[in-house]
Design a protein around this motif. Structure first.
Motif, PDB file in Angstrom:
ATOM      1  N   ALA A  26       2.830   7.811  -5.249  1.00 49.50           N
ATOM      2  CA  ALA A  26       3.171   8.288  -3.908  1.00 49.50           C
ATOM      3  C   ALA A  26       1.915   8.457  -3.062  1.00 49.50           C
ATOM      4  N   GLU A  27       0.858   8.995  -3.666  1.00 46.09           N
ATOM      5  CA  GLU A  27      -0.407   9.161  -2.940  1.00 46.09           C
ATOM      6  C   GLU A  27      -0.987   7.816  -2.511  1.00 46.09           C
ATOM      7  N   LEU A  28      -0.951   6.854  -3.417  1.00 48.19           N
ATOM      8  CA  LEU A  28      -1.500   5.534  -3.104  1.00 48.19           C
ATOM      9  C   LEU A  28      -0.691   4.829  -2.013  1.00 48.19           C
ATOM     10  N   LEU A  29       0.618   4.998  -2.045  1.00 47.91           N
ATOM     11  CA  LEU A  29       1.430   4.387  -1.001  1.00 47.91           C
ATOM     12  C   LEU A  29       1.140   5.025   0.351  1.00 47.91           C
ATOM     13  N   ASP A  30       0.906   6.349   0.360  1.00 51.01           N
ATOM     14  CA  ASP A  30       0.519   7.030   1.600  1.00 51.01           C
ATOM     15  C   ASP A  30      -0.790   6.477   2.136  1.00 51.01           C
ATOM     16  N   LYS A  31      -1.719   6.233   1.231  1.00 46.73           N
ATOM     17  CA  LYS A  31      -3.067   5.821   1.626  1.00 46.73           C
ATOM     18  C   LYS A  31      -3.175   4.331   1.925  1.00 46.73           C
ATOM     19  N   GLU A  32      -2.597   3.503   1.045  1.00 46.86           N
ATOM     20  CA  GLU A  32      -2.804   2.054   1.132  1.00 46.86           C
ATOM     21  C   GLU A  32      -1.662   1.310   1.821  1.00 46.86           C
ATOM     22  N   GLY A  33      -0.474   1.879   1.825  1.00 44.98           N
ATOM     23  CA  GLY A  33       0.663   1.191   2.424  1.00 44.98           C
ATOM     24  C   GLY A  33       1.167   0.059   1.547  1.00 44.98           C
ATOM     25  N   PHE A  34       1.810  -0.916   2.174  1.00 42.63           N
ATOM     26  CA  PHE A  34       2.506  -1.972   1.432  1.00 42.63           C
ATOM     27  C   PHE A  34       1.983  -3.366   1.772  1.00 42.63           C
ATOM     28  N   HIS A  35       0.794  -3.445   2.354  1.00 38.59           N
ATOM     29  CA  HIS A  35       0.326  -4.731   2.877  1.00 38.59           C
ATOM     30  C   HIS A  35      -0.244  -5.658   1.800  1.00 38.59           C
ATOM     31  N   ASN A  36      -0.737  -5.094   0.704  1.00 38.15           N
ATOM     32  CA  ASN A  36      -1.336  -5.933  -0.331  1.00 38.15           C
ATOM     33  C   ASN A  36      -0.250  -6.371  -1.318  1.00 38.15           C
ATOM     34  N   LEU A  62       9.539   2.640  -2.351  1.00 37.29           N
ATOM     35  CA  LEU A  62       8.774   1.446  -2.699  1.00 37.29           C
ATOM     36  C   LEU A  62       9.569   0.190  -2.348  1.00 37.29           C
ATOM     37  N   ALA A  63      10.869   0.214  -2.617  1.00 36.76           N
ATOM     38  CA  ALA A  63      11.706  -0.938  -2.295  1.00 36.76           C
ATOM     39  C   ALA A  63      11.772  -1.167  -0.787  1.00 36.76           C
ATOM     40  N   ALA A  64      11.929  -0.097  -0.033  1.00 31.60           N
ATOM     41  CA  ALA A  64      12.024  -0.219   1.422  1.00 31.60           C
ATOM     42  C   ALA A  64      10.747  -0.828   2.002  1.00 31.60           C
ATOM     43  N   GLY A  65       9.586  -0.347   1.531  1.00 30.46           N
ATOM     44  CA  GLY A  65       8.323  -0.884   2.025  1.00 30.46           C
ATOM     45  C   GLY A  65       8.109  -2.328   1.608  1.00 30.46           C
ATOM     46  N   THR A  66       8.532  -2.664   0.394  1.00 31.81           N
ATOM     47  CA  THR A  66       8.406  -4.036  -0.087  1.00 31.81           C
ATOM     48  C   THR A  66       9.261  -4.978   0.740  1.00 31.81           C
ATOM     49  N   ILE A  67      10.487  -4.557   1.035  1.00 31.35           N
ATOM     50  CA  ILE A  67      11.407  -5.390   1.813  1.00 31.35           C
ATOM     51  C   ILE A  67      10.843  -5.685   3.194  1.00 31.35           C
ATOM     52  N   GLU A  68      10.216  -4.685   3.814  1.00 28.01           N
ATOM     53  CA  GLU A  68       9.661  -4.869   5.156  1.00 28.01           C
ATOM     54  C   GLU A  68       8.577  -5.937   5.190  1.00 28.01           C
ATOM     55  N   GLU A  69       7.848  -6.076   4.088  1.00 29.83           N
ATOM     56  CA  GLU A  69       6.708  -6.988   4.062  1.00 29.83           C
ATOM     57  C   GLU A  69       6.994  -8.334   3.385  1.00 29.83           C
ATOM     58  N   MET A  70       8.095  -8.432   2.644  1.00 30.98           N
ATOM     59  CA  MET A  70       8.257  -9.569   1.734  1.00 30.98           C
ATOM     60  C   MET A  70       8.352 -10.916   2.429  1.00 30.98           C
TER      61      MET A  70
END
Length: 262
Positions: A26-36, A62-70
């Motif tokens: 959760a901390e890493l997703l807050d910091k790094e996001g889903f772009h990589n 995690l699924a929601a962020g992945t879907i936005e970028e996929m």
């Protein structure tokens, strides 16, 4: 390659470890996001590899962020793998109708790329698996297009030992989603794809998923070669589970195959 699967639920320190992992993710997703996409793909892989029911809120996020970028992911194989790992964890993922529609759109874009690039056909398996497990509103024509892409794939398909298993699972997911061969000719084409996607000798798992799917479709007429595959598999040391035995018995009954007594 050997995959080490860790059953965290049975580990003495499992609750502590999983709580720490969830907080850190959760901390890493807050910091790094889903772009990589590579990091996100590896995260899905790691979570799926551990036999544990992760926090639903975390996986859904995690699924929601992945879907936005996929749609923008460059790696077709990585996208297919991520979708397969999402499918494994689907029980703990709650998507809104809008998110499901967005994921279907992303799968459509990825399918276009498989068509354009004529490679990474294995990615279709992850797409179909995610469609089934996440109960996506996949248009029948998109699933049909994916099947047709695989049937028209250039031969020989670059394959390793896992390719036939990939395609066997793809056809299995399609059948569960209601798409089966329209004719005996197409059923034979399904078999031909599987037969061309690996070594001449099929192992028990490949027969269970590949031929097991074809026998359930009721449109495939097995060749003497296919029947011999079933006989050899039944006599091999590869039969390890009740599910293996069940499918071999189904095949023998449907196709009139005499199996070894022992």
């Amino acid at each position: 390659a050997i995959k080490l699967r860790l059953d965290l639920a049975s580990e003495p320190t499992g609750p502590y470890l999983t709580s720490h992992v969830e907080e850190r993710v959760a901390e890493l997703l807050d910091k790094e996001g889903f772009h990589n996409e590579k990091d996100i793909g590896q995260l899905w892989y790691g979570l799926a590899l551990c036999k544990y029911k992760w926090d639903s809120g975390l996986l859904t996020r995690l699924a929601a962020g992945t879907i936005e970028e996929m749609e923008a992911w460059e790696g077709l194989a990585g996208a297919g793998d991520a979708l397969a790992n999402m499918a494994q964890l689907a029980e703990s993922i709650s998507l809104t109708p809008q998110q499901k529609a967005e994921l279907v759109r992303a799968i459509g874009v990825l399918t276009d790329r498989v068509d354009e690039e004529r490679k990474c056909f294995q990615a279709l398996t992850g797409m179909a698996w995610a469609t089934q497990r996440l109960q996506l509103p996949m248009p029948k024509q998109l699933l049909r297009r994916q099947v047709n892409l695989l049937l028209a794939a250039p031969r020989p398909i670059n394959s390793d030992r896992s390719t036939r298993a990939h395609f066997s699972h793809f056809f299995r997911h399609c059948a569960k989603l209601g798409l089966t061969p329209d004719s005996p000719a197409e059923a034979q084409a399904w078999f031909d794809v599987l037969n061309d996607a690996g070594p001449a000798e099929w192992n028990v798992d490949e027969i269970r998923w590949g031929l097991g799917t074809l026998v359930s479709c009721n449109t495939y007429s097995p060749s003497p070669e296919a029947k011999q595959m079933v006989q050899r598999a039944a006599a091999s040391k590869g039969v390890r589970s009740a599910a293996d035995v069940r499918v071999l018995l189904e095949l023998s009954e449907a196709w009139g195959i005499a199996l070894p007594v022992e």
